[in-house]
Design an enzyme around this catalytic site. Structure first.
Site, PDB file in Angstrom:
ATOM      1  N   GLY A  79     -40.630  -8.807 -29.488  1.00 37.54           N
ATOM      2  CA  GLY A  79     -40.004  -7.607 -28.889  1.00 37.54           C
ATOM      3  C   GLY A  79     -40.083  -6.226 -29.575  1.00 37.54           C
TER       4      GLY A  79
ATOM      5  N   ARG B  25     -41.834 -12.564 -17.036  1.00 38.30           N
ATOM      6  CA  ARG B  25     -39.989 -12.207 -17.840  1.00 38.30           C
ATOM      7  C   ARG B  25     -39.190 -11.509 -16.469  1.00 38.30           C
ATOM      8  NH1 ARG B  25     -42.526  -7.244 -21.372  1.00 38.30           N
ATOM      9  NH2 ARG B  25     -40.229  -6.803 -22.435  1.00 38.30           N
TER      10      ARG B  25
ATOM     11  N   ASN C  23     -44.432   4.064 -25.573  1.00 41.56           N
ATOM     12  CA  ASN C  23     -44.709   2.426 -25.956  1.00 41.56           C
ATOM     13  C   ASN C  23     -44.560   2.238 -24.400  1.00 41.56           C
ATOM     14  OD1 ASN C  23     -44.854   1.125 -28.292  1.00 41.56           O
ATOM     15  ND2 ASN C  23     -42.216   0.470 -28.269  1.00 41.56           N
TER      16      ASN C  23
ATOM     17  N   LEU D  91     -52.457   7.133 -34.912  1.00 39.10           N
ATOM     18  CA  LEU D  91     -53.809   7.375 -34.211  1.00 39.10           C
ATOM     19  C   LEU D  91     -54.104   5.706 -34.615  1.00 39.10           C
ATOM     20  CD1 LEU D  91     -53.826  10.912 -35.856  1.00 39.10           C
ATOM     21  CD2 LEU D  91     -54.164   9.838 -33.730  1.00 39.10           C
ATOM     22  N   GLY D  92     -53.562   4.699 -34.658  1.00 34.45           N
ATOM     23  CA  GLY D  92     -54.858   3.726 -34.937  1.00 34.45           C
ATOM     24  C   GLY D  92     -55.195   3.759 -36.468  1.00 34.45           C
TER      25      GLY D  92
ATOM     26  N   LYS E  86     -57.363   5.293 -37.173  1.00 32.90           N
ATOM     27  CA  LYS E  86     -57.064   7.009 -38.278  1.00 32.90           C
ATOM     28  C   LYS E  86     -56.312   7.889 -39.303  1.00 32.90           C
ATOM     29  CE  LYS E  86     -61.209   8.279 -34.436  1.00 32.90           C
ATOM     30  NZ  LYS E  86     -60.868   6.558 -33.832  1.00 32.90           N
TER      31      LYS E  86
ATOM     32  N   ASP F 262     -44.759  -0.667 -33.824  1.00 31.20           N
ATOM     33  CA  ASP F 262     -43.621  -0.743 -34.154  1.00 31.20           C
ATOM     34  C   ASP F 262     -43.045  -0.154 -35.628  1.00 31.20           C
ATOM     35  OD1 ASP F 262     -42.783  -1.136 -31.364  1.00 31.20           O
ATOM     36  OD2 ASP F 262     -43.971  -3.061 -31.978  1.00 31.20           O
TER      37      ASP F 262
ATOM     38  N   ASP G  66     -46.486 -10.269 -33.945  1.00 23.68           N
ATOM     39  CA  ASP G  66     -45.562  -9.013 -34.700  1.00 23.68           C
ATOM     40  C   ASP G  66     -45.303  -8.917 -35.807  1.00 23.68           C
ATOM     41  OD1 ASP G  66     -46.108  -8.977 -31.530  1.00 23.68           O
ATOM     42  OD2 ASP G  66     -44.630  -7.690 -31.003  1.00 23.68           O
TER      43      ASP G  66
HETATM   44  O1  KDG Z   1     -45.077  -3.584 -29.566  1.00 19.69           O
HETATM   45  C1  KDG Z   1     -45.055  -5.129 -29.101  1.00 19.69           C
HETATM   46  C2  KDG Z   1     -44.507  -5.521 -28.007  1.00 19.69           C
HETATM   47  O2  KDG Z   1     -45.179  -4.846 -27.057  1.00 19.69           O
HETATM   48  C3  KDG Z   1     -44.537  -6.678 -27.537  1.00 19.69           C
HETATM   49  O3  KDG Z   1     -44.381  -7.249 -28.090  1.00 19.69           O
HETATM   50  C4  KDG Z   1     -44.637  -7.217 -26.278  1.00 19.69           C
HETATM   51  O4  KDG Z   1     -42.524  -6.221 -26.030  1.00 19.69           O
HETATM   52  C5  KDG Z   1     -43.159  -6.633 -25.717  1.00 19.69           C
HETATM   53  C6  KDG Z   1     -43.004  -6.071 -24.680  1.00 19.69           C
HETATM   54  O5  KDG Z   1     -42.468  -5.379 -24.075  1.00 19.69           O
HETATM   55  O6  KDG Z   1     -44.629  -4.995 -24.440  1.00 19.69           O
END
Ligand code: KDG
Length: 326
Positions: free
Chosen positions: A42, A116, A176, A236-237, A239, A268, A304
């Site tokens: 999460g 979920r 996110n 930037l992954g 990069k 994260d 994760d």
């Molecule tokens: O950042 C990683 C999360 O995106 C993943 O573990 C799943 O928490 C999550 C989500 O809600 O997408």
């Protein structure tokens, strides 16, 4: 940005849903996959675990179901050293789960499938946010996932952020964006706009900037500061990473040489490395470097949080005792 001069029990508090992740062991459509690896995942609890690995204290507010997966999540996160005293166990709603499909339909890319809706965490409400608990930390960290879960989660996010600002806490927010969780992009844009007004540190990515902040070029990242944040940090992954402050100071960092096994959760880990360093010494260049190391190492193993480094490992890399830079 001011910090209160009292003694804090915690460094950061975060709020969000944690699920059981079922990560396919084979590539291809899930209907043909016969085995899965199980992980606890999460965004916000990943971040909290990263903060603890960086030797700071983190608290996580959430709800889990009164079921096997809820117990597993609580045991795991507590076992990582995160304070879970404000997590409630909901007897009526289940713990959320999600699946990761690998290498299909796009080679080397993953797709996620959530189960979920109506989960315990989607029932989070403003009453779950105890102002005294928030007050015991310096920083509140939220992500764009929590407000996407339900209307009560949206209220909870805005409520927590407003309380944190009134308490003179630092607020960090990772965009996110999870498009699957929003009805449409305009709904997301509207909520993000309300959140941004109260955010000090914005963490984002080029694609989130484009979709939800309407900024197409990272050279324009500073313009987001007009909406509230004191700084914009861009992941930037492969990069590296970039940061620009409201005043126009810019920092950037080169990528690490790692073999990517599973990129989910890297953002994260990056956020935990960045925020923990910023809280320790306020040095943005160092924060970006450490965030970059944490993000890169998180991609090297499945799950994760399993690859989030400890502070000792980060120090070794910074001191050149581990060869990672290209
Ligand atoms: O950042 C990683 C999360 O995106 C993943 O573990 C799943 O928490 C999550 C989500 O809600 O997408």
């Amino acid at each position: 940005m001011s910090k209160r001069g009292e003694l804090f029990k915690m460094d950061v508090v975060t709020i969000g849903e944690t699920m059981i992740q079922l990560n396919a062991n084979q590539t291809g459509p899930l209907r043909y996959v016969s085995s899965f690896e199980k992980h606890v995942a999460g965004s916000e609890s990943n971040f909290a675990i990263g903060i603890v690995r960086m030797q700071l204290k983190a608290g996580w507010i959430s709800r889990v179901g009164d079921d096997e997966f809820g117990i597993e999540i609580l045991n795991f996160i507590r076992g990582e050293g995160v304070d879970t005293s404000k997590v409630s166990v909901d007897p009526l709603s289940p713990t959320g789960i999600y699946f990761i499909q690998r290498g299909y339909p796009l080679p080397r890319k993953s797709a996620v499938f959530y189960y979920r809706k109506g989960s315990a965490a989607s029932k989070l409400s403003p009453e779950d946010v105890n102002p005294d608990y928030l007050k015991s930390a310096k920083l509140l960290h939220m992500t764009g996932i929590t407000p996407a879960l339900s209307s009560s989660c949206r209220e909870t996010t805005l409520h927590a952020i407003r309380i944190a600002k009134n308490l003179d806490m630092i607020v960090s927010f990772d965009t996110n964006l999870r498009l699957k969780l929003w009805t449409n992009i305009n709904e997301a844009k509207d909520v993000y706009r309300k959140i941004l007004e109260h955010v000090d540190i914005l963490i984002t990515s080029p694609s989130d900037m484009k979709y939800v902040l309407e900024v197409n070029d990272i050279d324009q990242a500073q313009s987001v500061c007009r909406k509230g944040p004191q700084m914009v940090v861009v992941k930037l992954g492969d990069k590296g990473a970039f940061c620009v402050t409201k005043e126009g100071k810019k920092y950037s960092v080169e990528p690490l040489r790692v073999e990517v096994v599973d990129p989910i959760g890297a953002g994260d880990s990056f956020a935990a490395g960045f925020i923990s360093t910023y809280l320790k010494d306020g040095d943005l260049e160092n924060a970006l470097k450490i965030g970059n190391i944490c993000g890169a190492l998180a991609t090297t193993v499945r799950g994760d949080v399993e690859g989030i480094p400890t502070y000792d490992l980060v120090r070794k890399i910074l001191d050149g005792r581990e060869e990672f830079y290209r």
